[in-house]
Scaffold this motif. Structure first.
Motif, short mmCIF file in Angstrom:
data_model
loop_
_atom_site.label_atom_id
_atom_site.label_comp_id
_atom_site.label_asym_id
_atom_site.label_seq_id
_atom_site.Cartn_x
_atom_site.Cartn_y
_atom_site.Cartn_z
N SER A 17 1.15 -1.06 -0.04
CA SER A 17 0.09 -0.56 0.16
C SER A 17 1.44 1.15 -0.10
O SER A 17 0.15 2.11 -0.75
N ASN A 20 2.01 1.71 -3.00
CA ASN A 20 0.65 1.84 -4.12
C ASN A 20 1.18 0.30 -5.40
O ASN A 20 0.72 0.87 -6.46
N ARG A 22 0.18 -3.88 -6.85
CA ARG A 22 -0.46 -4.70 -6.39
C ARG A 22 0.98 -6.02 -6.19
O ARG A 22 1.44 -5.30 -5.68
N THR A 504 -4.58 0.29 -5.60
CA THR A 504 -4.44 -1.25 -5.39
C THR A 504 -5.77 -0.98 -4.75
O THR A 504 -6.39 -0.32 -4.15
N GLU A 505 -6.08 -2.81 -4.69
CA GLU A 505 -7.11 -2.91 -3.78
C GLU A 505 -6.95 -2.91 -2.83
O GLU A 505 -7.55 -3.62 -1.62
N PRO A 545 -10.22 -1.06 -5.67
CA PRO A 545 -9.55 -0.99 -6.04
C PRO A 545 -9.85 0.58 -7.41
O PRO A 545 -11.14 0.35 -7.10
N ARG A 547 -9.96 3.54 -10.81
CA ARG A 547 -9.03 3.78 -11.16
C ARG A 547 -10.47 5.52 -12.25
O ARG A 547 -11.37 4.72 -12.26
#
Length: 559
Positions: A17, A20, A22, A504-505, A545, A547
């Protein structure tokens, strides 16, 4: 080393995280994110002593995250054990000689050792208490029969049967288990009990076998054998045989079941039983996320029947289910309907109304508490009486709503608040550190954000106007609660590159410039942004996630 690694701990520093990226990020993705953050936090860019000190702290944290994730061995350890695993003495000797696959094998070995130790402490108790109540006097009696009896004006309700059963498992090894069980029953003043011991062995990944020995004061000694076997990837069978010894001789019995997966959610069963109650049974069971359907047909002695049941599962926090079934055979016809719901973390409460000919009307109440079951069948009438059906349906519903409002909800809310308060207290010092780091990061981002905004404005690109992260209160029923959010406009604008923002998730609390403003509670990210001169808005979950920009975020589309 193994003992230290066995402690389950959630690390507060999420390196993925922070960068940032995956969890499946490639080396190129890691390197690109690392270079971007290094340019942002490099100490040489700041002359002010305080800013320079803050930049050094954040730069070292980013560098540490990149060092761990860019090294395959360190990354494997971090993925399995978390940050704590990197601090354990001994890895510096083995990590360079092991591949990630070998490190995972080592972790699985440690897990097996821990599971074997837990086996010695686990008994997995299961129990059932059933209390049968005869309440026919409530709806079906002659008042004149009680005129001369003291207290005859009150309905007579009695407990006419009880059943108590309990079982415990005693794991002997990872493949052998002993199960000790016993039960006591009484009905209208007559009762009995039995006790049994079963030894189960898992022979392979495809099957297991079980031997049972039992004894009781009503049925005499019992010897049984049960075998389970996977025949194919979609088909399995069980076979069970037993010999019951009594004063009347030996009564053998045999039961076989063949089952097959008809599709992903549907099972088909064929059962053949030989003994005192011989029968052939076939059934189809379909279980999905929102429903459960069963159809069964049986031909046998003494009962033959057709049965169909349906259960609908609501997708709510209480896991509420409503169900109905109809069963018809030589014994008569029975229609049942009811519901069940989760009333606490480990408790499920259910009620079922049974209406049958010639059985009459009954209300069945069941409470599952962890691995214990409490069952209360209440027989209301021997005949079909509308008043009994009405009160059996409405009574439990009104009682449950009152208990839910007056007792269950206040208790669950108080328990949740207590747990959250404990969590906040335990993480208070760490959250203070995170908040300070986030505020320092925002100060260091100001110059970079100014340049990014100038570049985006020149191309009519992506401008973050306002962004908030935390707990939002949108439900009018919770208007008394206070929203707990932080302004993350600057950190998000700093992540914009070429008029795009990708998250990301992972939890957003680990992003540079972010921290958790409401520990233990559900969080969201709300962004108001401008792209090509048009206003956009989006609300995203904490671990979803994201975008942007997206056409669906345009505000003029929603009006």
């Amino acid at each position: 080393m193994a003992a230290a690694l066995e402690e389950d701990e959630i690390d507060n520093d999420d390196y993925y995280s922070l960068l940032n990226v995956r969890r499946e990020a490639t080396q190129d993705e890691l390197k690109a994110s690392y270079r971007r953050l290094c340019m942002l936090y490099h100490p040489d860019k700041h002359r002010d002593p305080e800013l320079k000190r803050q930049a050094e702290q954040l730069f070292n944290l980013v560098h540490q995250a990149y060092e761990v994730l860019s090294d395959p061995q360190s990354r494997a350890i971090y993925d399995i054990y978390g940050k704590r695993g990197l601090d354990v003495d001994g890895w510096e000797v083995v990590e360079r000689k092991r591949t990630p696959a070998e490190i995972r094998d080592e972790f699985e070995r440690l897990q097996r050792e821990r599971e074997e130790r837990r086996l010695q402490q686990r008994t997995n108790p299961k129990g059932t208490i059933s209390v049968g109540v005869d309440a026919t006097d409530l709806f079906d009696r002659y008042d004149e029969d009680y005129d001369d009896v003291p207290g005859g004006g009150l309905p007579h309700i009695e407990i006419n049967k009880m059943h108590i059963s309990q079982s415990i498992e005693a794991p002997l090894t990872t493949s052998d288990t002993a199960v000790l069980s016993g039960s006591l029953s009484t009905h209208n003043g007559n009762g009995g009990g039995n006790i049994s011991l079963a030894l189960r062995r898992v022979t392979s990944a495809k099957g297991w076998g079980e031997v049972e020995f039992g004894a009781g004061d009503t049925h005499g000694p019992l010897f049984g054998l049960k075998i389970f076997r996977n025949l194919t990837a979609r088909c399995f069978m069980t076979a069970q045989c037993g010999m019951q010894f009594s004063s009347r001789g030996v009564r053998p019995g045999l039961t076989t079941v063949l089952a097959r997966h008809l599709d992903k959610n549907t099972m088909g069963y064929l059962q053949w039983r030989w003994g005192t109650q011989s029968s052939m049974n076939t059934s189809i069971v379909r279980d999905t996320k929102t429903s459960h359907f069963t159809f069964a047909a049986q031909l046998g002695i003494p009962h033959s029947f057709l049965m169909m049941s349906y259960q609908y599962k609501f997708q709510d926090d209480d896991q509420t289910k409503i169900k109905g079934s109809v069963k018809s055979g030589f014994f008569g016809t029975v229609v049942e309907y009811g519901a069940e719901t989760k009333i606490s973390r480990h408790s499920v409460l259910g009620a079922t109304v049974s209406v049958g000919v010639p059985q009459g009307v009954s209300l069945k109440i069941k409470l599952n508490r962890a691995s214990q079951t409490y069952f209360f069948p209440i027989h209301l009438t021997d005949q079909l009486m509308p008043s009994a059906i009405f009160y059996a349906t409405v009574g439990p519903l009104v009682f449950y709503l009152a208990i839910q409002r007056l007792i269950i909800r206040p208790y669950v809310h108080a328990q949740k608040e207590q747990d959250l308060e404990k969590q906040r207290e335990s993480s208070a010092s760490d959250m203070a550190r995170k908040k300070q780091e986030a505020e320092s990061a925002v100060l260091l981002m100001q110059e970079s954000v100014r340049r990014i905004i100038e570049a985006e404005e020149s191309r009519m690109g992506l401008i973050i106007l306002n962004a908030w992260y935390g707990k939002f209160v949108t439900d009018s029923s919770r208007k008394n609660e206070r929203a707990r959010v932080i302004d993350v406009t600057v950190p998000l604008q700093c992540l914009v590159k070429d008029s795009k923002l990708m998250l990301t998730e992972a939890s957003k609390a680990g992003l540079p410039g972010f921290y958790d403003p409401c520990v233990g509670e559900e969080k969201s990210l709300k962004i108001l942004y401008q792209f090509r001169g048009v206003m956009h808005q989006v609300l995203s979950g904490d671990t979803e996630p994201l975008r942007i920009p997206k056409q669906s975020h345009r505000i003029d589309n929603d009006t």
